[in-house]
Design a protein around this motif. Structure first.
Motif, PDB file in Angstrom:
ATOM      1  N   HIS B  47       0.821  -1.217   0.000  1.00  0.00           N
ATOM      2  CA  HIS B  47       0.000   0.000   0.000  1.00  0.00           C
ATOM      3  C   HIS B  47       0.854   1.265   0.000  1.00  0.00           C
ATOM      4  CE1 HIS B  47      -2.961  -3.019   1.064  1.00  0.00           C
ATOM      5  NE2 HIS B  47      -3.908  -2.138   0.780  1.00  0.00           N
ATOM      6  N   GLY B  48       2.176   1.090  -0.037  1.00  0.00           N
ATOM      7  CA  GLY B  48       3.062   2.251  -0.065  1.00  0.00           C
ATOM      8  C   GLY B  48       3.200   2.953   1.273  1.00  0.00           C
ATOM      9  N   TRP B  49       2.881   2.225   2.373  1.00  0.00           N
ATOM     10  CA  TRP B  49       2.985   2.822   3.705  1.00  0.00           C
ATOM     11  C   TRP B  49       4.360   2.542   4.297  1.00  0.00           C
ATOM     12  CZ3 TRP B  49      -2.110   0.035   5.549  1.00  0.00           C
ATOM     13  CH2 TRP B  49      -3.204   0.527   4.812  1.00  0.00           C
ATOM     14  N   GLU B  50       4.932   3.533   4.992  1.00  0.00           N
ATOM     15  CA  GLU B  50       6.231   3.357   5.651  1.00  0.00           C
ATOM     16  C   GLU B  50       6.078   2.403   6.840  1.00  0.00           C
ATOM     17  OE1 GLU B  50       7.734   6.951   7.435  1.00  0.00           O
ATOM     18  OE2 GLU B  50       9.398   5.884   8.413  1.00  0.00           O
ATOM     19  N   VAL B  51       7.028   1.484   7.021  1.00  0.00           N
ATOM     20  CA  VAL B  51       6.998   0.589   8.180  1.00  0.00           C
ATOM     21  C   VAL B  51       8.147   0.940   9.122  1.00  0.00           C
ATOM     22  CG1 VAL B  51       7.245  -1.804   8.976  1.00  0.00           C
ATOM     23  CG2 VAL B  51       5.906  -1.310   6.923  1.00  0.00           C
ATOM     24  N   ARG B  52       7.828   1.067  10.390  1.00  0.00           N
ATOM     25  CA  ARG B  52       8.886   1.292  11.400  1.00  0.00           C
ATOM     26  C   ARG B  52       8.822   0.187  12.447  1.00  0.00           C
ATOM     27  NH1 ARG B  52       8.515   7.667  13.077  1.00  0.00           N
ATOM     28  NH2 ARG B  52       8.431   8.518  10.948  1.00  0.00           N
ATOM     29  N   VAL B  53       9.995  -0.181  12.965  1.00  0.00           N
ATOM     30  CA  VAL B  53      10.072  -1.151  14.064  1.00  0.00           C
ATOM     31  C   VAL B  53      10.873  -0.488  15.171  1.00  0.00           C
ATOM     32  CG1 VAL B  53      10.828  -3.449  14.782  1.00  0.00           C
ATOM     33  CG2 VAL B  53      10.061  -3.077  12.428  1.00  0.00           C
ATOM     34  N   ASP B  54      10.298  -0.417  16.385  1.00  0.00           N
ATOM     35  CA  ASP B  54      11.006   0.270  17.461  1.00  0.00           C
ATOM     36  C   ASP B  54      11.871  -0.692  18.276  1.00  0.00           C
ATOM     37  OD1 ASP B  54       9.407  -1.046  19.292  1.00  0.00           O
ATOM     38  OD2 ASP B  54       8.220   0.711  19.861  1.00  0.00           O
ATOM     39  N   GLY B  55      12.489  -0.176  19.341  1.00  0.00           N
ATOM     40  CA  GLY B  55      13.482  -0.928  20.107  1.00  0.00           C
ATOM     41  C   GLY B  55      12.940  -2.068  20.950  1.00  0.00           C
ATOM     42  N   ILE B  56      11.589  -2.238  21.000  1.00  0.00           N
ATOM     43  CA  ILE B  56      11.004  -3.380  21.723  1.00  0.00           C
ATOM     44  C   ILE B  56      10.171  -4.234  20.761  1.00  0.00           C
ATOM     45  CG2 ILE B  56       8.933  -2.131  22.515  1.00  0.00           C
ATOM     46  CD1 ILE B  56      10.977  -4.584  24.712  1.00  0.00           C
ATOM     47  N   GLY B  57      10.408  -4.020  19.444  1.00  0.00           N
ATOM     48  CA  GLY B  57       9.767  -4.893  18.457  1.00  0.00           C
ATOM     49  C   GLY B  57       8.358  -4.509  18.052  1.00  0.00           C
ATOM     50  N   ASN B  58       7.845  -3.341  18.526  1.00  0.00           N
ATOM     51  CA  ASN B  58       6.541  -2.881  18.044  1.00  0.00           C
ATOM     52  C   ASN B  58       6.673  -2.478  16.576  1.00  0.00           C
ATOM     53  OD1 ASN B  58       5.294  -2.990  20.653  1.00  0.00           O
ATOM     54  ND2 ASN B  58       6.263  -1.031  21.174  1.00  0.00           N
ATOM     55  N   MET B  59       5.672  -2.811  15.750  1.00  0.00           N
ATOM     56  CA  MET B  59       5.686  -2.452  14.325  1.00  0.00           C
ATOM     57  C   MET B  59       4.610  -1.419  14.028  1.00  0.00           C
ATOM     58  SD  MET B  59       5.885  -6.186  12.497  1.00  0.00           S
ATOM     59  CE  MET B  59       6.277  -5.495  10.874  1.00  0.00           C
ATOM     60  N   PHE B  60       4.960  -0.423  13.237  1.00  0.00           N
ATOM     61  CA  PHE B  60       4.010   0.624  12.853  1.00  0.00           C
ATOM     62  C   PHE B  60       3.967   0.752  11.340  1.00  0.00           C
ATOM     63  CE2 PHE B  60       6.166   1.605  16.815  1.00  0.00           C
ATOM     64  CZ  PHE B  60       5.123   1.830  17.695  1.00  0.00           C
ATOM     65  N   LEU B 122      -2.420   8.693  10.481  1.00  0.00           N
ATOM     66  CA  LEU B 122      -2.932   7.412  10.995  1.00  0.00           C
ATOM     67  C   LEU B 122      -1.827   6.361  10.912  1.00  0.00           C
ATOM     68  CD1 LEU B 122      -5.535   5.828  11.920  1.00  0.00           C
ATOM     69  CD2 LEU B 122      -5.917   5.296   9.502  1.00  0.00           C
ATOM     70  N   ALA B 123      -1.706   5.540  11.931  1.00  0.00           N
ATOM     71  CA  ALA B 123      -0.729   4.441  11.886  1.00  0.00           C
ATOM     72  C   ALA B 123      -1.391   3.173  12.413  1.00  0.00           C
ATOM     73  CB  ALA B 123       0.504   4.772  12.731  1.00  0.00           C
ATOM     74  N   VAL B 124      -1.080   2.044  11.784  1.00  0.00           N
ATOM     75  CA  VAL B 124      -1.556   0.758  12.275  1.00  0.00           C
ATOM     76  C   VAL B 124      -0.409   0.136  13.069  1.00  0.00           C
ATOM     77  CG1 VAL B 124      -2.597  -1.466  11.683  1.00  0.00           C
ATOM     78  CG2 VAL B 124      -2.908   0.522  10.176  1.00  0.00           C
ATOM     79  N   VAL B 125      -0.728  -0.396  14.258  1.00  0.00           N
ATOM     80  CA  VAL B 125       0.331  -0.933  15.113  1.00  0.00           C
ATOM     81  C   VAL B 125       0.111  -2.422  15.402  1.00  0.00           C
ATOM     82  CG1 VAL B 125      -0.884  -0.175  17.208  1.00  0.00           C
ATOM     83  CG2 VAL B 125       1.572  -0.639  17.320  1.00  0.00           C
ATOM     84  N   ASN B 126       1.235  -3.159  15.407  1.00  0.00           N
ATOM     85  CA  ASN B 126       1.268  -4.541  15.897  1.00  0.00           C
ATOM     86  C   ASN B 126       2.161  -4.534  17.128  1.00  0.00           C
ATOM     87  OD1 ASN B 126       1.484  -7.342  16.285  1.00  0.00           O
ATOM     88  ND2 ASN B 126       3.142  -7.536  14.779  1.00  0.00           N
ATOM     89  N   TRP B 127       1.548  -4.553  18.316  1.00  0.00           N
ATOM     90  CA  TRP B 127       2.329  -4.470  19.559  1.00  0.00           C
ATOM     91  C   TRP B 127       3.079  -5.777  19.824  1.00  0.00           C
ATOM     92  CZ3 TRP B 127       2.720   0.305  20.979  1.00  0.00           C
ATOM     93  CH2 TRP B 127       1.639   1.194  20.877  1.00  0.00           C
ATOM     94  N   PHE B 128       4.291  -5.662  20.374  1.00  0.00           N
ATOM     95  CA  PHE B 128       5.089  -6.831  20.741  1.00  0.00           C
ATOM     96  C   PHE B 128       4.560  -7.460  22.033  1.00  0.00           C
ATOM     97  CE2 PHE B 128       8.720  -8.438  23.319  1.00  0.00           C
ATOM     98  CZ  PHE B 128       8.982  -9.572  22.568  1.00  0.00           C
ATOM     99  N   ASN B 129       4.484  -8.805  22.048  1.00  0.00           N
ATOM    100  CA  ASN B 129       4.262  -9.581  23.277  1.00  0.00           C
ATOM    101  C   ASN B 129       3.131  -9.074  24.161  1.00  0.00           C
ATOM    102  OD1 ASN B 129       4.744 -11.579  25.244  1.00  0.00           O
ATOM    103  ND2 ASN B 129       6.227 -10.291  26.329  1.00  0.00           N
ATOM    104  N   SER B 142       3.344  -2.360  24.306  1.00  0.00           N
ATOM    105  CA  SER B 142       2.589  -1.117  24.479  1.00  0.00           C
ATOM    106  C   SER B 142       2.940  -0.443  25.798  1.00  0.00           C
ATOM    107  CB  SER B 142       1.085  -1.398  24.389  1.00  0.00           C
ATOM    108  OG  SER B 142       0.712  -2.450  25.243  1.00  0.00           O
ATOM    109  N   SER B 143       3.277  -1.247  26.831  1.00  0.00           N
ATOM    110  CA  SER B 143       3.639  -0.647  28.126  1.00  0.00           C
ATOM    111  C   SER B 143       4.982   0.077  28.031  1.00  0.00           C
ATOM    112  CB  SER B 143       3.698  -1.722  29.216  1.00  0.00           C
ATOM    113  OG  SER B 143       2.417  -2.262  29.431  1.00  0.00           O
TER     114      SER B 143
END
Lengths: 443, 443
Positions: B47-60, B122-129, B142-143
């Motif tokens: 869909h041409g959306w940027e993906v980011r992964v943060d330092g605890i594995g959350n994906m945006f 708007l961002a869609v998130v997949n939270w880690f664990n 998320s915590s």
């Protein structure tokens, strides 16, 4: 040769795999088990005795005076429970080595004085995996030796990490290929693991029979659910039902005379074992023992009935299977009399005593005339770090084992008396004469 | 865009880590978790959306219409319990991706018609664990995002095999270094995991508050001994005492109104866990939850008293420690009203509902205005393979999430109304305004 040398050796071996609270952790075929095995092999080598290792990791140190004659075996096991005591098993092996040293010297003196060589040779044995903590079932090495368990099946048994017996023995260099010595008789000395000798102030117990034992393999099948979101009324919690089973297994002993039955659950695992998930499956093992097979059968029947009621109450399934049933075994009467004679000569107090625990001698008693002796255990505690027996009691036991071994290599208990031994075996299983049994055990 | 495409995607993801009985096993940072993550990243890339992964594995997955504006996050988690259900978490993430696709199209249409760009991105998130089955505690990603847990401490948490969170994320290629998006609000949709919506025939629940929860870490210290040789009277069996504790934890719910308290033990381990050894130590975790903190406190006090009595009865030691205490959290009133308005526009039946389970939205509600919605669960079962929700209910929920997301990117709930949100937070913890919180969450 002296009591001091024996005690020094015993306390040295207790440092191998030692735990902070004076116990040992030397489970079968671990690095610590290898260290005690190396020590055993070194002791034999220092004395010029041949060492053999068979296909299930049993070790034998051979003293041969009469070429071709079968061997009297003496010994026990050097492996321990996790965080076990330093006396259970190790005492019998180390006493065996020192008893062999004494008998060897006495034979040499007799030969020098012109006597004939002994009727039998002598071997000290360190049985593989008596404890069964890492690899089930227990009493594995001696049972394979006695033909009661299948060697290739036992080599394929896995520990919880998936390592097989064969792999573990290979890894420590003790998966042997040596021929098993032909065996004529067996003697073992062990701590009592109860408090009868201590209470009565006696040095020695002559073991007359082993308790009837059986295990129950119990699987509780509930339904996995959320610990927070699922209403209490909608749950089928396998752990709640399993906890009731654990208490039933404990409480059933109260239906019989005090201490007529011991019963407990020592192993229990749950799935998925997550803090926020109601368990779907619990697997547990119950262990029932009594001097009376009838009491075990009654307890088992009562448990089956009560467990079925729990399954109904919780609307879940509980599967129960019998396994590891061990019939009462009587040790031969002439072995008891021999032990009593030796004790009398040494001035040691003795009584006849039953064993509630399994031992390698229970397996060996199925194939050859066998003597089993106990020395006292302080407070009766065992399979734990605070297991304790005094130096004096250990030395008295060594004297008794030396006397019994001397008599047995010179023919006591073995030969003409073998018919009496067979009569003593009430258990089911291969009915073998002493001679045939020796052949079967030596493969 | 269509309901069919959404359902096809949902049922495809359910094949990743699928179990024979229609569940999934995709614990955090496993190979199966990686597969769903790759699928998420692929959807965003298509869909041409940027993906980011943060330092605890959350994906945006980021949809930016207004450069520099903060983001409304929508999503949930793709990880599961061991042998968990295919709806828990995954539904919210996949619905989030499809809702974002719908909002994106609607924004494009509005821009073409001459409207201003939305107030927020708007961002869609997949939270880690979120599940916490492999790495405790749960709701980890998320915590950390919300500043409620320390990132470096969480990265050092180990699973039962000794692998850390950092190592596990690194191994699957999802230990990211990307900057976290600045956040303005959060919306999540999830299955109810209870049977209230099903019973009342409603399509939607607007979550008004989360239950008070706390865990008890319980250690039962008995004495290791022989299951056969030790007399019943001489035992200090840690498992017998622990079984009584498990039943107490269950039975304490009976002291309160029906379903006012849920309480259970989901994790229990014993040592040495050998079939012929009486256990020396049992470790277990009790989980207590109620809408009323006072009920949890009363239950805890009652348990502590009864546990002390068990310790005295068995002459053993039982240590009890509080942990993972989560106060009641109220979701903002204007979020509830927004959800009700969206449902009314769609003609969906709705009611307000509390959550007994923890969710990522509980953490996010501490820092930004948050909306939480439920769709029905058949039979109310969850954290198990037979967890089920119909396609029609999932599609209705997707419509509702799309409507809420559209309203929120256009300013509903966020901004002037943030004062109301703060008033709704009754729990202890960092008191932050919506704006400050967004900064803290975005580090």
């Amino acid at each position: 040769m002296s009591a001091e040398t024996f005690l020094a050796d015993f306390h040295h071996v207790a440092t191998i795999g030692a735990t902070p609270a004076s116990g040992v952790d030397r489970q079968a075929a671990t690095a610590e088990d290898k260290q005690t095995r190396d020590w055993f092999a070194g002791f034999a080598a220092d004395h010029g005795w041949e060492v053999r290792v068979d296909g299930i990791g049993n070790m034998f140190a051979l003293l041969e005076w009469t070429p071709g004659a079968p061997y009297v075996l003496i010994g026990s096991h050097l492996d321990s429970q996790p965080l076990g005591g330093r006396f259970d098993g190790a005492y019998g092996v180390i006493a065996g080595l020192h008893a062999a040293e004494r008998v060897d010297l006495r034979v040499a003196e007799a030969l020098q004085a012109g006597a004939d060589a002994p009727r039998h040779n002598l071997a000290v044995v360190n049985w593989f995996n008596e404890e069964g903590g890492r690899f089930a079932p227990s009493i594995m090495g001696s049972s394979v030796f006695a033909g009661l368990m299948d060697e290739s099946r036992m080599l394929a048994v896995k520990d919880l990490a998936g390592t097989t017996v064969a792999e573990a023995l290979e890894a420590i260099g003790y998966l042997g290929t040596d021929a098993r010595p032909e065996v004529a008789g067996y003697a073992e000395i062990h701590i009592e693991q109860g408090r009868i000798l201590e209470r009565e102030g006696l040095a020695l117990g002559a073991v007359d029979y082993s308790w009837y034992t059986q295990k129950l393999d119990i699987e509780v099948l509930g339904e996995q659910s959320h610990t927070g979101a699922t209403a209490m009324a909608d749950r089928h919690d396998a752990l709640v039902a399993a906890s009731k089973v654990v208490l039933l297994v404990h409480d059933v002993t109260g239906k019989f005379e005090e201490e007529a039955l011991v019963s407990s659950v020592g192993q229990l695992t749950l799935e998925p074992n997550s803090p926020i998930v109601v368990a779907r499956r619990v697997h547990l093992v119950a262990d029932l023992r009594s001097a009376s097979p009838e009491i075990v059968r009654q307890a088992r029947a009562s448990l089956l009935e009560d467990i079925a009621a729990i399954a109904r109450e919780h609307d879940i399934r509980i599967n129960v299977n019998d396994f590891d049933i061990r019939d009462i075994q009587y040790y031969p009467e002439d072995g008891l009399e021999l032990t009593e004679k030796v004790a009398a000569n040494l001035g040691l107090g003795i009584r006849r005593i039953r064993t509630m625990a399994g031992h390698d001698s229970v397996a060996m008693n199925r194939i050859v005339p066998t003597v089993m002796m106990f020395i006292p255990s302080v407070d009766g505690v065992s399979h734990c770090e605070r297991e304790f027996t005094t130096d004096a009691d250990m030395v008295a036991g060594l004297d008794a084992l030396s006397g019994v071994a001397w008599e047995m290599v010179n023919g006591a208990l073995i030969g003409a008396e073998s018919a009496e031994h067979d009569a003593g075996v009430l258990a089911s299983g291969p009915a073998v004469s002493g001679a045939v049994a020796a052949g079967a055990g030596a493969r």
